[in-house]
Design a protein around this motif. Structure first.
Motif: not given
Length: 95
Positions: A37, A70, A76, A80
């Protein structure tokens, strides 16, 4: 009776066969499953105490009660991604 076979003698000076290790690639940064992320992602929880999510996905804590979807730099997950997709669908008028 058949004699038990013995293992053929191995050449003690022979070099063992190389073990090929699969190439590992970093999934990169992004919002797809398996990627890291690029930012934190939060979604506000309603103030009525029901625990339901409300509002869009934001990348800084919205204050009050919120769910962190997240963490920046973490992978990820499918869960999520589902939550991010659900928030996007709600914003587009779907849901």
């Amino acid at each position: 009776m058949a004699a038990r076979g013995s293992k053929p003698e191995q050449d003690k000076d022979a070099i063992p066969a190389a073990t090929v290790r699969p190439q590992e690639y970093d999934a990169g940064v992004g919002w797809e499953i398996g990627q890291k992320a690029p930012e934190d992602a939060f979604r506000a929880l309603d103030g009525a105490g029901s625990g339901g999510v409300s509002g869009p996905v934001v990348h800084t804590h919205p204050g009050g009660y919120a769910r962190q979807i997240v963490v920046k730099g973490q992978v990820v997950t499918a869960g999520a991604r589902r939550e991010l997709d659900a928030a996007e669908a709600e914003q587009d008028g779907g849901a």
